[in-house]
Design a protein around this motif. Sequence first.
Motif, PDB file in Angstrom:
ATOM      1  N   ILE A  68     -81.818 -39.498 -55.379  1.00  0.00           N
ATOM      2  CA  ILE A  68     -80.418 -39.606 -55.816  1.00  0.00           C
ATOM      3  C   ILE A  68     -80.225 -41.122 -55.981  1.00  0.00           C
ATOM      4  CG2 ILE A  68     -77.990 -39.201 -55.232  1.00  0.00           C
ATOM      5  CD1 ILE A  68     -78.959 -36.940 -53.341  1.00  0.00           C
TER       6      ILE A  68
ATOM      7  N   GLN B 147     -74.415 -36.377 -46.907  1.00  0.00           N
ATOM      8  CA  GLN B 147     -75.345 -35.423 -47.523  1.00  0.00           C
ATOM      9  C   GLN B 147     -75.426 -34.105 -46.736  1.00  0.00           C
ATOM     10  OE1 GLN B 147     -76.723 -35.598 -50.610  1.00  0.00           O
ATOM     11  NE2 GLN B 147     -75.429 -37.383 -50.887  1.00  0.00           N
ATOM     12  N   SER B 148     -76.637 -33.701 -46.325  1.00  0.00           N
ATOM     13  CA  SER B 148     -76.779 -32.351 -45.773  1.00  0.00           C
ATOM     14  C   SER B 148     -76.051 -32.130 -44.450  1.00  0.00           C
ATOM     15  CB  SER B 148     -78.250 -32.028 -45.556  1.00  0.00           C
ATOM     16  OG  SER B 148     -78.802 -31.566 -46.735  1.00  0.00           O
TER      17      SER B 148
ATOM     18  N   LYS C  56     -73.370 -29.616 -44.491  1.00  0.00           N
ATOM     19  CA  LYS C  56     -73.673 -28.184 -44.613  1.00  0.00           C
ATOM     20  C   LYS C  56     -73.288 -27.407 -43.351  1.00  0.00           C
ATOM     21  CE  LYS C  56     -77.180 -29.179 -48.044  1.00  0.00           C
ATOM     22  NZ  LYS C  56     -78.602 -29.344 -48.362  1.00  0.00           N
TER      23      LYS C  56
ATOM     24  N   PHE D 287     -86.594 -29.133 -47.799  1.00  0.00           N
ATOM     25  CA  PHE D 287     -85.202 -28.699 -47.995  1.00  0.00           C
ATOM     26  C   PHE D 287     -84.909 -28.188 -49.398  1.00  0.00           C
ATOM     27  CE2 PHE D 287     -83.722 -32.453 -50.329  1.00  0.00           C
ATOM     28  CZ  PHE D 287     -84.651 -33.422 -49.951  1.00  0.00           C
TER      29      PHE D 287
ATOM     30  N   ASN E 252     -81.288 -26.362 -49.126  1.00  0.00           N
ATOM     31  CA  ASN E 252     -80.383 -26.491 -50.273  1.00  0.00           C
ATOM     32  C   ASN E 252     -79.943 -25.138 -50.826  1.00  0.00           C
ATOM     33  OD1 ASN E 252     -80.808 -29.166 -49.895  1.00  0.00           O
ATOM     34  ND2 ASN E 252     -81.444 -29.626 -51.980  1.00  0.00           N
TER      35      ASN E 252
ATOM     36  N   GLU F 280     -76.113 -37.544 -58.258  1.00  0.00           N
ATOM     37  CA  GLU F 280     -76.929 -36.394 -57.871  1.00  0.00           C
ATOM     38  C   GLU F 280     -76.935 -35.338 -58.987  1.00  0.00           C
ATOM     39  OE1 GLU F 280     -76.253 -34.589 -54.029  1.00  0.00           O
ATOM     40  OE2 GLU F 280     -78.057 -33.368 -54.324  1.00  0.00           O
TER      41      GLU F 280
ATOM     42  N   ASN G 270     -82.070 -28.433 -57.728  1.00  0.00           N
ATOM     43  CA  ASN G 270     -80.951 -27.597 -57.299  1.00  0.00           C
ATOM     44  C   ASN G 270     -80.561 -26.636 -58.422  1.00  0.00           C
ATOM     45  OD1 ASN G 270     -80.783 -28.623 -54.700  1.00  0.00           O
ATOM     46  ND2 ASN G 270     -79.512 -30.345 -55.341  1.00  0.00           N
TER      47      ASN G 270
ATOM     48  N   VAL H   6     -80.066 -36.730 -46.014  1.00  0.00           N
ATOM     49  CA  VAL H   6     -80.906 -37.744 -46.655  1.00  0.00           C
ATOM     50  C   VAL H   6     -80.212 -39.096 -46.824  1.00  0.00           C
ATOM     51  CG1 VAL H   6     -82.474 -36.127 -47.822  1.00  0.00           C
ATOM     52  CG2 VAL H   6     -80.421 -36.929 -49.002  1.00  0.00           C
TER      53      VAL H   6
HETATM   54  N1  GLU Z   1     -77.467 -33.346 -51.737  1.00  0.00           N
HETATM   55  C1  GLU Z   1     -78.814 -33.410 -51.290  1.00  0.00           C
HETATM   56  C2  GLU Z   1     -79.698 -32.473 -52.118  1.00  0.00           C
HETATM   57  O1  GLU Z   1     -79.247 -31.460 -52.585  1.00  0.00           O
HETATM   58  C3  GLU Z   1     -78.826 -33.052 -49.841  1.00  0.00           C
HETATM   59  C4  GLU Z   1     -80.188 -33.182 -49.273  1.00  0.00           C
HETATM   60  C5  GLU Z   1     -80.188 -33.469 -47.803  1.00  0.00           C
HETATM   61  O2  GLU Z   1     -79.430 -34.285 -47.278  1.00  0.00           O
HETATM   62  O3  GLU Z   1     -81.024 -32.820 -47.176  1.00  0.00           O
HETATM   63  O4  GLU Z   1     -80.849 -32.739 -52.337  1.00  0.00           O
END
Ligand code: GLU
Length: 304
Positions: A27, A62-63, A66, A94, A113, A157, A164, A258
């Motif tokens: 990214i 980032q993740s 989630k 991931f 992801n 991204e 993705n 990440v």
């Molecule tokens: N937005 C990142 C992706 O989709 C998140 C990845 C991460 O932090 O693991 O690759």
Amino acid sequence: MDFKTILKEVYTDLLQTKSNGQPASYIPELANIDPDKFGMHYCSVNGEHYGLGDHQEKFSVQSIIKVISLCLAFKTEGVKIWKRVGVEPSGTPFNSLVQLEHEQGIPRNPFINAGAIVICDILLSQLDKPKEEFLNFVNQLALNSTIQYNPKIAASEKDHGYRNAALINMMKSFGNIENPIEDVLDFYYDICSIEMTCEELAQTFQLFANNGCIPSSKERVITTSQSKRINAIMQLCGFYDEAGEFSFKVGLPGKSGVGGGIVAIHPGEYTVAVWSPRLNKKGNSYKGIQALEMLTTKSELSIF
Ligand code: GLU
């Protein structure tokens, strides 16, 4: 246990240690960060806060987000979500595509992801104004109103999100995506682009250290059972294909991103967030893992 002293020892030791690895560059916008940033913030369920280094500087979570999107989907939709996403560790990177075809478009867990994209699809179907309501939820947990999306990171991204796009198309072909692909991906990139400090992350995750209830405001967000289950998924799936290693070395549930951030939770005790952008080969922060390993080794406390 004197966590203030322990935190200081860990920070001082690691500040002098040269870290391997580089910030994520797939990214492009994430590669612009100073790779040697380093911050830590500890927050006990009794409200003690200690922070060191760059702990009040915002970075791309980032993740890590989630966990919060899972929390909101579990809260609004309940156990129905488990028909569309599993709770097993993936043992794969991931953004891997390989398991998804074998397993007919049902991702192994909500933190890879593919799984997080399904959770975004669920939230898009559930919420009237997903972007706004999601941010309100994050700010509610963080007891803060300054947390924002970073449109530059989301756009960066999106421009490079070929994997993705492949994951979501595969899931759509198996009937596991309800909304238009473009809308789901945009929402996914938006939530991943949220920026927070270590202090804000440690605060936001407090409910998972306190059975689903924010300790300082006493507000119940999710049930005790939901909170324990989210912790179980963090323990098993929070570090991509390094989840076993993290459990082995640190012994706490947690989640990495990440952007170089990691949050870990000791249920009933504390949350701790670390940020150091240099990543290892598995996509986890080098120093972040070292810091948490030292913290639980010195304190002799983990969930085991
Ligand atoms: N937005 C990142 C992706 O989709 C998140 C990845 C991460 O932090 O693991 O690759």
